[in-house]
Every structure is written in C-alpha cells, then in structure tokens.
Motif scaffolding. Structure first.
Motif, PDB file in Angstrom:
ATOM      1  N   ILE A 247       0.818  -1.222   0.000  1.00 29.93           N
ATOM      2  CA  ILE A 247       0.000   0.000   0.000  1.00 29.93           C
ATOM      3  C   ILE A 247       0.845   1.262   0.000  1.00 29.93           C
ATOM      4  CG2 ILE A 247      -1.940  -1.156   1.121  1.00 29.93           C
ATOM      5  CD1 ILE A 247      -1.163   0.337   3.711  1.00 29.93           C
ATOM      6  N   ALA A 248       2.129   1.163   0.415  1.00 31.15           N
ATOM      7  CA  ALA A 248       2.993   2.344   0.409  1.00 31.15           C
ATOM      8  C   ALA A 248       3.133   2.932  -0.985  1.00 31.15           C
ATOM      9  CB  ALA A 248       4.369   1.985   0.967  1.00 31.15           C
ATOM     10  N   LEU A 249       2.999   2.098  -2.010  1.00 29.30           N
ATOM     11  CA  LEU A 249       3.140   2.549  -3.388  1.00 29.30           C
ATOM     12  C   LEU A 249       1.861   3.173  -3.943  1.00 29.30           C
ATOM     13  CD1 LEU A 249       5.214  -0.452  -4.752  1.00 29.30           C
ATOM     14  CD2 LEU A 249       6.002   1.897  -4.496  1.00 29.30           C
ATOM     15  N   GLU A 250       0.831   3.269  -3.102  1.00 29.42           N
ATOM     16  CA  GLU A 250      -0.450   3.865  -3.500  1.00 29.42           C
ATOM     17  C   GLU A 250      -1.017   3.207  -4.766  1.00 29.42           C
ATOM     18  OE1 GLU A 250       0.253   8.043  -3.853  1.00 29.42           O
ATOM     19  OE2 GLU A 250       0.825   8.282  -1.742  1.00 29.42           O
ATOM     20  N   PRO A 251      -1.155   1.880  -4.749  1.00 29.24           N
ATOM     21  CA  PRO A 251      -1.624   1.174  -5.940  1.00 29.24           C
ATOM     22  C   PRO A 251      -3.135   1.325  -6.143  1.00 29.24           C
ATOM     23  CG  PRO A 251      -1.406  -0.368  -4.139  1.00 29.24           C
ATOM     24  CD  PRO A 251      -0.908   0.967  -3.623  1.00 29.24           C
ATOM     25  N   ASP A 252      -3.576   0.978  -7.341  1.00 34.68           N
ATOM     26  CA  ASP A 252      -5.008   0.881  -7.620  1.00 34.68           C
ATOM     27  C   ASP A 252      -5.528  -0.517  -7.313  1.00 34.68           C
ATOM     28  OD1 ASP A 252      -5.512   3.546  -9.016  1.00 34.68           O
ATOM     29  OD2 ASP A 252      -3.860   2.754 -10.201  1.00 34.68           O
ATOM     30  N   PHE A 253      -4.662  -1.516  -7.473  1.00 35.33           N
ATOM     31  CA  PHE A 253      -5.082  -2.916  -7.386  1.00 35.33           C
ATOM     32  C   PHE A 253      -4.096  -3.695  -6.538  1.00 35.33           C
ATOM     33  CE2 PHE A 253      -4.627  -7.274  -9.097  1.00 35.33           C
ATOM     34  CZ  PHE A 253      -5.911  -7.751  -8.898  1.00 35.33           C
ATOM     35  N   ILE A 254      -4.635  -4.546  -5.657  1.00 34.96           N
ATOM     36  CA  ILE A 254      -3.800  -5.455  -4.873  1.00 34.96           C
ATOM     37  C   ILE A 254      -4.304  -6.879  -5.068  1.00 34.96           C
ATOM     38  CG2 ILE A 254      -3.248  -6.231  -2.533  1.00 34.96           C
ATOM     39  CD1 ILE A 254      -2.874  -3.402  -1.693  1.00 34.96           C
ATOM     40  N   LEU A 255      -3.373  -7.778  -5.333  1.00 35.49           N
ATOM     41  CA  LEU A 255      -3.658  -9.203  -5.404  1.00 35.49           C
ATOM     42  C   LEU A 255      -3.128  -9.846  -4.137  1.00 35.49           C
ATOM     43  CD1 LEU A 255      -4.490 -11.724  -7.221  1.00 35.49           C
ATOM     44  CD2 LEU A 255      -2.031 -11.901  -7.668  1.00 35.49           C
ATOM     45  N   ALA A 256      -4.006 -10.475  -3.366  1.00 32.26           N
ATOM     46  CA  ALA A 256      -3.628 -11.152  -2.123  1.00 32.26           C
ATOM     47  C   ALA A 256      -3.748 -12.653  -2.344  1.00 32.26           C
ATOM     48  CB  ALA A 256      -4.522 -10.689  -0.976  1.00 32.26           C
ATOM     49  N   ASP A 257      -2.614 -13.351  -2.322  1.00 35.87           N
ATOM     50  CA  ASP A 257      -2.601 -14.773  -2.672  1.00 35.87           C
ATOM     51  C   ASP A 257      -2.475 -15.636  -1.416  1.00 35.87           C
ATOM     52  OD1 ASP A 257      -2.415 -17.225  -3.860  1.00 35.87           O
ATOM     53  OD2 ASP A 257      -0.495 -16.872  -4.856  1.00 35.87           O
ATOM     54  N   GLU A 258      -3.604 -16.159  -0.942  1.00 38.03           N
ATOM     55  CA  GLU A 258      -3.634 -17.084   0.209  1.00 38.03           C
ATOM     56  C   GLU A 258      -2.920 -16.486   1.427  1.00 38.03           C
ATOM     57  OE1 GLU A 258      -5.223 -19.884   0.436  1.00 38.03           O
ATOM     58  OE2 GLU A 258      -5.223 -21.009  -1.444  1.00 38.03           O
ATOM     59  N   ILE A 259      -3.137 -15.201   1.681  1.00 34.86           N
ATOM     60  CA  ILE A 259      -2.296 -14.531   2.680  1.00 34.86           C
ATOM     61  C   ILE A 259      -2.676 -14.844   4.123  1.00 34.86           C
ATOM     62  CG2 ILE A 259      -1.809 -12.671   1.056  1.00 34.86           C
ATOM     63  CD1 ILE A 259      -3.606 -10.876   2.819  1.00 34.86           C
ATOM     64  N   VAL A 260      -3.792 -15.499   4.368  1.00 30.80           N
ATOM     65  CA  VAL A 260      -4.134 -15.857   5.746  1.00 30.80           C
ATOM     66  C   VAL A 260      -4.088 -17.356   5.992  1.00 30.80           C
ATOM     67  CG1 VAL A 260      -5.557 -13.795   6.073  1.00 30.80           C
ATOM     68  CG2 VAL A 260      -6.637 -15.917   5.296  1.00 30.80           C
ATOM     69  N   SER A 261      -3.725 -18.129   4.973  1.00 28.45           N
ATOM     70  CA  SER A 261      -3.799 -19.589   5.115  1.00 28.45           C
ATOM     71  C   SER A 261      -2.822 -20.133   6.138  1.00 28.45           C
ATOM     72  CB  SER A 261      -3.560 -20.263   3.757  1.00 28.45           C
ATOM     73  OG  SER A 261      -2.268 -19.961   3.271  1.00 28.45           O
ATOM     74  N   GLY A 262      -1.693 -19.422   6.371  1.00 27.29           N
ATOM     75  CA  GLY A 262      -0.704 -19.911   7.323  1.00 27.29           C
ATOM     76  C   GLY A 262      -0.825 -19.302   8.704  1.00 27.29           C
ATOM     77  N   LEU A 263      -1.907 -18.542   8.951  1.00 23.53           N
ATOM     78  CA  LEU A 263      -2.062 -17.847  10.223  1.00 23.53           C
ATOM     79  C   LEU A 263      -3.080 -18.555  11.120  1.00 23.53           C
ATOM     80  CD1 LEU A 263      -2.256 -14.155   8.912  1.00 23.53           C
ATOM     81  CD2 LEU A 263      -0.222 -15.443   9.633  1.00 23.53           C
ATOM     82  N   ASP A 264      -2.962 -18.340  12.423  1.00 23.78           N
ATOM     83  CA  ASP A 264      -3.968 -18.882  13.334  1.00 23.78           C
ATOM     84  C   ASP A 264      -5.266 -18.083  13.177  1.00 23.78           C
ATOM     85  OD1 ASP A 264      -3.998 -16.551  15.190  1.00 23.78           O
ATOM     86  OD2 ASP A 264      -1.988 -17.238  15.703  1.00 23.78           O
TER      87      ASP A 264
END
Length: 266
Positions: free
Chosen positions: A167-184
């Motif tokens: 988000i620091a780059l002020e994007p228009d689009f973010i792709l989140a790839d399985e980013i919570v699968s390894g979290l409790d």
C-alpha cells in the motif's frame, strides 16, 4: 462502475518440467483455458479453487509476473498482455501483490523500514521515511518496527509488513494470494479486518485468492470459482452461497468445516 481489469479468452501454457526428454523442448501443459471476466474498480473479488485449479497462476498473470500464451489482459484500458518490462515498469506501481508466505517474500537481511522503502525509492517517490511511517501506521504496526528484522516478528506481523509494502506505493489494485492460510484463527481475523478497512479507506480494488470459501464469504462481493483452469462460476458471493450452480462449487462448500455437523451452508 468502470472495469479496472478486462480479461478476454485468457490462456496460459507452461512447460512440463516433469516430462523426461533426451532431445527437444519439454511438452507444454495448458494451465488456463480461455478465461473471460472483468474486475470492476473498487470491487473485492474472490478467486477460489482447490489445489491445481490455476488460481495462483491466474493471479500472477494479472500482475504480469507471467506472460499469457493467448488472449488479452487489459488494466485500466491498457493492454498489458505482451508489454515488455520497460513499458510495464511505470504500471507496476499500480498493481501490487501480497504473497502467501511473508517469510520467503521479505528479505531476511533487511530491516522492515528498508523492506518498505526499497520499492518506494525504485519508483521514484519522495519523502520516503514519511511514507514508510505512514504505511506502518496504516497496518497497525508501531514506528519502532521499522528497525526490526522479519525473523523478529510473528506471522501476522510479517504479513502486515507485506501489506504495508504494497500500500505504500499507492496502488489501484492489490492481489492477495492465500495470505491468511498460514495464520492462526485470531491473526486471520485481524488481517481480514485490516484488508476490509484498507479497501474502504484507500479506495483499493482487491482480488483475494483462497481455497477457503468461508474466508471468501466474509470478504468478497463477487467470487470466481476455478476448476482445472476453467471458470465454472462467476457470481455475486451471496448468490453463490445461496444457490451454487456448479457441482464443483457445491463440493467446495461441503468441504467447509462447520461447528454443528448437522448444519448446512445457506
């Protein structure tokens, strides 16, 4: 609502490196088969499917980490299908990716502040220290975390650093790839709450890749279901859960663990 992404007849073939050949090139396997869909600006779209469905491969095509074998991918009206890296570079700031395993995607030799600052400097941003501080604040991390190394953080904190870098780059689009699968479960909920807030506050468009339909139901307005590289459903998430039309979607729904064995999704 205008479309940020427009995908037409998208195909991707990759070399089968498991095939044993003495001479000649390895045979190719088609991973994505003629996909057609759009992602409206400001939408939160889920891309779901089992292992081998092609969902992560599709994500990498959207941010042009992979070049399609055929079809068209347009980002904000620009055809990025065959753009060379020099032409892509100005656009890369506008579409960012958060990876599944933050430990492997964050340089272990760099402090958190450097990790967030590096892409800012690469893309020519000014006031880099201020932007790093702002990004940390936006993801709920104290300023002191800029001096820490990734191994000094928890899994959830490392994932927040990955989000901050994007988000620091002020994007228009973010792709989140399985980013919570390894979290409790607790860390999953915190990261999902953070994403919901950032989408609203920053006006982001988000594609969220997951094998877990319960997470998709929580976060996404629309869901694309992939099976063996083909789209079997592309519908509003509420409609999909209420009345799945594809047998594969029903299988995914039935695989969601429920606290009451007699309960069904509705």
């Amino acid at each position: 609502m205008a479309d940020l992404y427009s995908v037409e007849n998208l195909r991707l073939s990759l070399a089968d490196m498991t095939a044993k050949r003495l001479f000649g090139a390895a045979p190719h396997i088609e991973i994505l088969h003629g996909l057609n869909f759009t992602i409206p600006r400001g939408a939160v779209v889920g891309i779901v499917g089992g292992s081998g469905s092609g969902k992560s491969t599709l994500g990498r095509v959207l941010v042009r980490l992979l070049r399609p074998s055929g079809g068209r991918v347009r980002f904000d009206g620009t055809d990025i299908t065959d753009l060379e890296e020099a032409a892509l570079r100005p656009l890369r700031r506008r579409f960012q990716m958060i990876f599944q395993d933050p430990m492997s995607s964050l340089n272990p030799r760099h402090r958190v502040g450097t990790i967030i600052a590096e892409p800012l400097r690469l893309h020519g941003f000014d006031r880099v220290p201020d932007r790093v501080a702002t990004a940390l604040d936006q993801v709920g991390l104290p300023q002191g975390f800029a001096a820490r190394y990734p191994h000094e953080l928890s899994g959830g904190q490392r994932q927040r650093v990955g989000i901050a870098r994007a988000i620091a780059l002020e994007p228009d689009f973010i792709l989140a790839d399985e980013i919570v699968s390894g979290l409790d479960v607790s860390s999953q909920a915190q990261v999902l709450n953070l994403l919901e807030r950032l989408v609203k506050d920053l006006g982001l468009t988000l594609a969220f890749i997951s094998h877990d339909l319960s997470v998709i139901r929580r976060l996404c307005q629309r869901t694309i279901v992939l099976h063996r590289g083909t789209i079997v459903e592309d519908r509003p998430t509420a409609e999909l859960f209420a009345d799945p039309s594809a047998a594969y979607t029903r299988e995914l729904l039935e695989a969601i663990p429920l606290p009451d064995p007699g309960q069904v999704w509705s």
